[in-house]
Design an enzyme around this catalytic site. Structure first.
Site, PDB file in Angstrom:
ATOM      1  N   ASN A   1      -2.481  26.193   8.765  1.00 31.78           N
ATOM      2  CA  ASN A   1      -3.496  27.117   8.262  1.00 31.78           C
ATOM      3  C   ASN A   1      -2.786  28.380   7.818  1.00 31.78           C
ATOM      4  OD1 ASN A   1      -5.606  28.836   7.769  1.00 31.78           O
ATOM      5  ND2 ASN A   1      -6.339  28.917   9.896  1.00 31.78           N
TER       6      ASN A   1
ATOM      7  N   LYS B   1      -3.925  30.832   6.321  1.00 29.15           N
ATOM      8  CA  LYS B   1      -4.797  32.007   6.345  1.00 29.15           C
ATOM      9  C   LYS B   1      -4.669  32.769   5.012  1.00 29.15           C
ATOM     10  CE  LYS B   1      -4.673  31.828  11.331  1.00 29.15           C
ATOM     11  NZ  LYS B   1      -4.733  32.501  12.626  1.00 29.15           N
TER      12      LYS B   1
ATOM     13  N   HIS C   1     -13.481  28.394  11.729  1.00 30.06           N
ATOM     14  CA  HIS C   1     -12.353  29.054  12.387  1.00 30.06           C
ATOM     15  C   HIS C   1     -12.860  30.311  13.100  1.00 30.06           C
ATOM     16  CE1 HIS C   1      -8.620  31.220  13.011  1.00 30.06           C
ATOM     17  NE2 HIS C   1      -8.019  30.052  12.895  1.00 30.06           N
TER      18      HIS C   1
ATOM     19  N   GLU D   1     -11.760  33.177  13.238  1.00 27.77           N
ATOM     20  CA  GLU D   1     -11.732  34.391  12.410  1.00 27.77           C
ATOM     21  C   GLU D   1     -12.960  34.458  11.506  1.00 27.77           C
ATOM     22  OE1 GLU D   1      -7.795  33.704  10.922  1.00 27.77           O
ATOM     23  OE2 GLU D   1      -6.999  34.124  12.916  1.00 27.77           O
TER      24      GLU D   1
ATOM     25  N   GLU E   1      -9.124  25.858  19.648  1.00 25.93           N
ATOM     26  CA  GLU E   1      -8.285  27.055  19.536  1.00 25.93           C
ATOM     27  C   GLU E   1      -8.830  28.148  20.444  1.00 25.93           C
ATOM     28  OE1 GLU E   1      -6.065  27.089  15.491  1.00 25.93           O
ATOM     29  OE2 GLU E   1      -7.988  28.053  15.201  1.00 25.93           O
TER      30      GLU E   1
ATOM     31  N   GLY F   1      -2.400  33.951  17.310  1.00 23.94           N
ATOM     32  CA  GLY F   1      -1.599  35.051  16.773  1.00 23.94           C
ATOM     33  C   GLY F   1      -1.092  36.020  17.824  1.00 23.94           C
TER      34      GLY F   1
ATOM     35  N   SER G   1      -0.862  29.910  18.685  1.00 26.60           N
ATOM     36  CA  SER G   1       0.553  30.160  18.965  1.00 26.60           C
ATOM     37  C   SER G   1       1.341  28.874  19.242  1.00 26.60           C
ATOM     38  CB  SER G   1       0.712  31.154  20.124  1.00 26.60           C
ATOM     39  OG  SER G   1       0.142  32.407  19.764  1.00 26.60           O
TER      40      SER G   1
HETATM   41  P1  13P Z   1      -1.375  31.087  15.246  1.00 25.80           P
HETATM   42  O1  13P Z   1      -0.632  29.786  15.235  1.00 25.80           O
HETATM   43  O2  13P Z   1      -0.797  32.123  14.351  1.00 25.80           O
HETATM   44  O3  13P Z   1      -1.623  31.550  16.639  1.00 25.80           O
HETATM   45  O4  13P Z   1      -2.821  30.773  14.613  1.00 25.80           O
HETATM   46  C1  13P Z   1      -3.515  29.698  15.095  1.00 25.80           C
HETATM   47  C2  13P Z   1      -4.679  29.475  14.217  1.00 25.80           C
HETATM   48  O5  13P Z   1      -5.593  30.270  14.174  1.00 25.80           O
HETATM   49  C3  13P Z   1      -4.655  28.294  13.365  1.00 25.80           C
HETATM   50  O6  13P Z   1      -5.892  28.101  12.769  1.00 25.80           O
END
Ligand code: 13P
Length: 248
Positions: A9, A11, A94, A96, A166, A172, A212
């Site tokens: 992803n 982003k 997601h 976010e 997740e 992150g 992560s």
């Molecule tokens: P990170 O791997 O940067 O923690 O992000 C995970 C994520 O949100 C994947 O969709």
């Protein structure tokens, strides 16, 4: 039995040129992957990345999809539009998007149903916040999110869905869930599916871990019996790192 699936992803990172460079760097590094590999760049990179990975084992995913097939929905993209570009997967719900863009369990369900109807594989995200984990309601949260996301789907459709567990506090932050905690919560997600569709079907659904996940911890996470793949953020932005996750 379940084929692992690792998705990157990206982003809101990489313009089309950067996206193509990353995809091209990845191709030789993941050519022999045992897992399915999906790249999810921003919408504006889909055409260029799609062209760059054509004929390889890499698949193309979007980071969202709207529930309507067309219409007055400024800023949104439909499943049929994505399908026409050669997109095969779409990340939906997601954290976010839930946190910053008002995504709800109901819209996650609507988007997922529309994705399936157009022949896209939804990668549906569920996961608890830090506060929810500390309050001890993780299992209840992921159960509600999972059941709501799949509402009204046929068994045949649910079998095609990918779920990404997740934990929000692990995204992150560099804090990964322990492999045991991730495995335990994914088991809860699987039980939620089993509660509606039966254990045999739940055993077929692939459930990823995300948060992560990186070159260092992928092997341990992927060794867990319930973890069928990963949804990778930060570590998917570097070809070397992502290839190590893919070749866990
Ligand atoms: P990170 O791997 O940067 O923690 O992000 C995970 C994520 O949100 C994947 O969709």
């Amino acid at each position: 039995m379940r084929k692992p699936i690792i998705a990157g992803n990206w982003k809101m990172n990489n313009n089309p040129d950067e996206a193509v460079a990353l995809a091209k760097a990845l191709i030789p590094l993941v050519a022999n992957a045992k897992a399915e590999v999906v790249l999810c760049p921003p919408f504006v990179d889909l055409v260029a990345v799609g062209a760059a990975i054509r004929g390889t084992n890499l698949q193309l995913g979007a980071q969202n999809v709207h529930w309507a097939s067309s219409g007055a929905y400024t800023g949104e993209i439909s499943a049929s539009m994505l399908k026409a570009l050669g997109v095969s997967h779409a990340i939906i719900g997601h954290s976010e998007r839930r946190q910053y863009f008002g995504e709800t369990d109901e819209t996650v369900n609507q988007r997922s149903v529309a994705a399936l109807a157009a022949g896209l594989t939804p990668i549906i995200c569920v996961g608890e916040s830090l506060q929810q984990r500390e309050e001890g309601v993780t299992d209840a949260v992921v159960t509600v999110q999972t059941v709501a996301a799949l509402k009204g789907m046929s068994a045949a459709d649910v079998e095609k869905v990918v779920i990404a567990y997740e934990p929000i506090w692990a995204i992150g932050t560099g804090k990964t869930a322990t492999s045991q905690d991730a495995n335990d919560t994914i088991k809860v997600v699987r039980s939620a599916i089993a509660g509606v569709y039966g254990a045999a079907l739940a055993e077929k659904v692939r459930i990823q871990y995300g948060g992560s996940m990186n070159a260092k911890n992928a092997t341990e996470l992927m060794a867990m019996p319930e973890i069928d793949g990963g949804l990778i953020g930060g570590a998917s932005l570097k070809a070397e790192d992502f290839s190590k996750v893919v070749n866990f």
